[in-house]
Write a protein that holds these residues in place. Structure first.
Motif, PDB file in Angstrom:
ATOM      1  N   MET B 207       0.835  -1.205   0.000  1.00  0.00           N
ATOM      2  CA  MET B 207       0.000   0.000   0.000  1.00  0.00           C
ATOM      3  C   MET B 207       0.873   1.261   0.000  1.00  0.00           C
ATOM      4  O   MET B 207       0.638   2.200  -0.763  1.00  0.00           O
ATOM      5  CB  MET B 207      -0.911   0.015   1.233  1.00  0.00           C
ATOM      6  N   THR B 211       1.153   3.617  -3.232  1.00  0.00           N
ATOM      7  CA  THR B 211       0.673   4.978  -3.031  1.00  0.00           C
ATOM      8  C   THR B 211       1.758   5.980  -3.402  1.00  0.00           C
ATOM      9  O   THR B 211       1.487   7.043  -3.975  1.00  0.00           O
ATOM     10  CB  THR B 211       0.233   5.196  -1.567  1.00  0.00           C
ATOM     11  N   PHE B 221      -5.581   1.489  -2.894  1.00  0.00           N
ATOM     12  CA  PHE B 221      -6.316   0.561  -2.030  1.00  0.00           C
ATOM     13  C   PHE B 221      -7.074  -0.513  -2.815  1.00  0.00           C
ATOM     14  O   PHE B 221      -7.001  -1.698  -2.499  1.00  0.00           O
ATOM     15  CB  PHE B 221      -7.287   1.321  -1.123  1.00  0.00           C
ATOM     16  N   THR B 225      -5.636  -4.235  -2.395  1.00  0.00           N
ATOM     17  CA  THR B 225      -6.525  -5.110  -1.618  1.00  0.00           C
ATOM     18  C   THR B 225      -6.934  -6.326  -2.448  1.00  0.00           C
ATOM     19  O   THR B 225      -6.935  -7.456  -1.950  1.00  0.00           O
ATOM     20  CB  THR B 225      -7.775  -4.334  -1.143  1.00  0.00           C
ATOM     21  N   GLY B 251      -1.158   3.135   3.541  1.00  0.00           N
ATOM     22  CA  GLY B 251      -1.049   3.881   2.283  1.00  0.00           C
ATOM     23  C   GLY B 251      -0.750   5.350   2.541  1.00  0.00           C
ATOM     24  O   GLY B 251       0.064   5.966   1.858  1.00  0.00           O
TER      25      GLY B 251
END
Lengths: 229, 304
Positions: B207, B211, B221, B225, B251
């Protein structure tokens, strides 16, 4: 793998400090082309997304009022106020701001912003506190103060916001998990954000405590230099 | 109703862009007068009427604006703030009332978001208008400074102010080109299966890293995920609400460390006029790394 070329372009462009906007545009176009999109399709995706995301640049509306207040001594007044409080240090100003900002974000209060708060209020307050302690600040001290002041806004904003039950982040988590076949409630997600928010406040507190030490150290250096002269 | 009001707010934002263009054009001593005028004029038009224009044309205009910034045609002119003496004098004269307009932006925005169904963006728009009127009244300033000081600040922040919006557009292009799938496949190949700690570390670090590349934790995300969180953390019995929110916060640790998150790191540096444009990131990096480790521990302990 070739589709990752856009990320490579961005990395190289940022490293070479090329014009940011041009780099992003080139990365987007090249990625679109290797991804099999036509040039018109690329332009239309770019244009549509830019229009859809206008809300991200809505801070434009706050610029005139901030500019007018600055013209009329907003920062001078903030500095005047803080100079009256003798026990305050720059670090403590920032610790208090992170706390207020986190609590406000958790309540979905938009009581923040670099343009709205840090520049007109918090930086002058921190600077005023440091000046009342060390006298006129040198360039290096001011530069550090600016960086740390900006960070206070980010810590408070980022780590507090997910405690609010209808924040963008919470709704994104609920939505993303739902698409993956997992159902969670916004309330459960927002409660789960509390430990991280507390941790962020504690780590920020340590950093700003160290900032006061750093300002003191830089200030001593300045005096030593003066004596050498 | 909300849509109409929002569109009205975008028109006002557009007028601020157009105002900046006119101010730059009239600024005889401006080093890049024409380029700066065109840049802010186009941005103003895109804000005000862009919704009614073919997106392809918006895309072309954005490319043209990119050419202007790449050739360094968009700069700060000669607009001045008031003198130090004037500001000192005014700050004594006006006193603490000077804070009222600054706070009213947030107070009005909150009141509208909380007590009406119009939402925070409309609230921010109303708050800004109310604050501007209050500022003119309390400081007894001529209305001509609305455009003078608005343009002064916008030119100071510069072309970086459109970066967040442009990055969102880049994200849309990445999605359309299928970049997310490639990344999740790549990362999925590296993690040892069945090891909870390795999964948690990969989810949080993934993350943060993604990011940093994208500059946007929300965009990361969804991808991370699906690519890492699901197979390596959630399917091993993690509490999804806890794991999900901590992953998003991880993140944010990436957000603190990347120039791609321009609205949080680069624009503020410009707003505060730092010497080093990465000053905010430099200040934040130690905290970001510490918090990333802390959140990995939190996910491992709390979600299982």
């Amino acid at each position: 793998m070739i589709k990752l070329i856009g990320i490579l372009i961005i990395l190289i462009g940022f490293m070479l400090k090329l014009d940011t906007i041009a780099v992003v545009l080139v990365a987007g176009i090249v990625t679109g082309l290797v991804g099999g999109l036509g040039f018109t399709e690329i332009l239309s995706t770019l244009g549509q997304a830019f229009i859809d995301n206008r809300y991200m640049t809505i801070f434009l509306l706050t610029l005139p009022v901030i500019g007018i207040l600055e013209r009329n001594g907003l920062r001078e007044r903030a500095a005047f106020l803080i100079k009256k409080i003798h026990s305050m240090t720059a670090g403590k100003v920032l610790i208090i701001y992170v706390l207020i900002r986190e609590v406000a974000a958790a309540l979905s209060l938009r009581l923040g912003g670099h343009v709205q708060f840090i520049r007109p209020l918090i930086l002058p307050m921190a600077q005023g506190a440091a000046e009342s302690k060390y006298g006129e600040l040198n360039e290096e001290q001011i530069e550090h103060l600016k960086g740390y002041s900006a960070s206070a806004e980010n810590y408070g904003n980022f780590y507090g916001q997910n405690i609010f039950i209808a924040s963008g982040g919470v709704l994104l988590i609920v939505g993303t998990l739902s698409e993956l076949g997992i159902e969670v409630t916004p309330l459960a997600v927002s409660k789960a954000a509390i430990p991280s928010a507390i941790a962020a406040f504690l780590v920020a507190t340590v950093q700003y405590y160290l900032l006061d030490k750093k300002l003191a150290r830089l200030s001593t250096n300045k005096q030593t230099e003066k004596e050498v002269e | 109703m909300v849509d109409v009001l929002l569109e009205g707010i975008y028109i006002i934002a557009g007028l601020i862009g157009i105002m900046t263009a006119i101010t730059a054009f009239k600024d005889e001593g401006h080093p890049k007068r024409i380029g700066t005028t065109i840049f802010w004029g186009l941005l103003g038009l895109i804000f005000a009427v862009g919704r009614y224009v073919d997106p392809v044309i918006i895309g072309v205009l954005l490319l043209f604006m990119g050419v202007l910034t790449a050739t360094k045609q968009v700069t700060f002119g000669t607009l001045k703030n008031s003198t130090d003496e004037f500001r000192e004098k005014k700050s004594i004269e006006i006193g603490n009332k000077v804070f009222i307009p600054a706070l009213s932006i947030a107070v009005v925005a909150f009141a509208i978001a909380q007590f009406t169904s119009l939402g925070g963006l409309v609230g921010l728009g109303f708050g800004s208008v109310v604050a501007t009127i209050l500022a003119l009244a309390t400081t007894k300033t001529s209305t001509k400074y609305i455009s003078h000081d608005g343009s002064r600040l916008l030119q100071q922040v510069g072309s970086a102010s459109i970066l967040p919006q442009l990055l969102a557009a880049l994200g849309a292009l990445f999605n359309a080109a299928g970049v997310g799938e490639v990344i999740s496949q790549g990362i999925s190949g590296i993690i040892p299966e069945g090891n909870i700690l390795a999964g948690v570390i990969a989810y949080c670090a993934g993350m943060a890293l993604f990011t940093m590349i994208m500059g946007n934790a929300f965009a990361a995300f969804a991808v991370i995920t699906a690519g890492i969180g699901m197979p390596f953390v959630l399917s091993q019995g993690a509490n999804p609400a806890i794991a999900g929110v901590i992953a998003l916060v991880a993140g944010y640790c990436g957000t603190l460390m990347t120039p791609m998150a321009a609205n949080f790191n680069i624009v503020p540096a410009a707003v505060l006029e730092t010497k080093n444009k990465n000053r905010v990131i430099i200040a934040q990096a130690p905290v970001a790394v510490t918090l990333l480790v802390v959140n990995i521990v939190l996910m491992y302990v709390l979600a299982f």
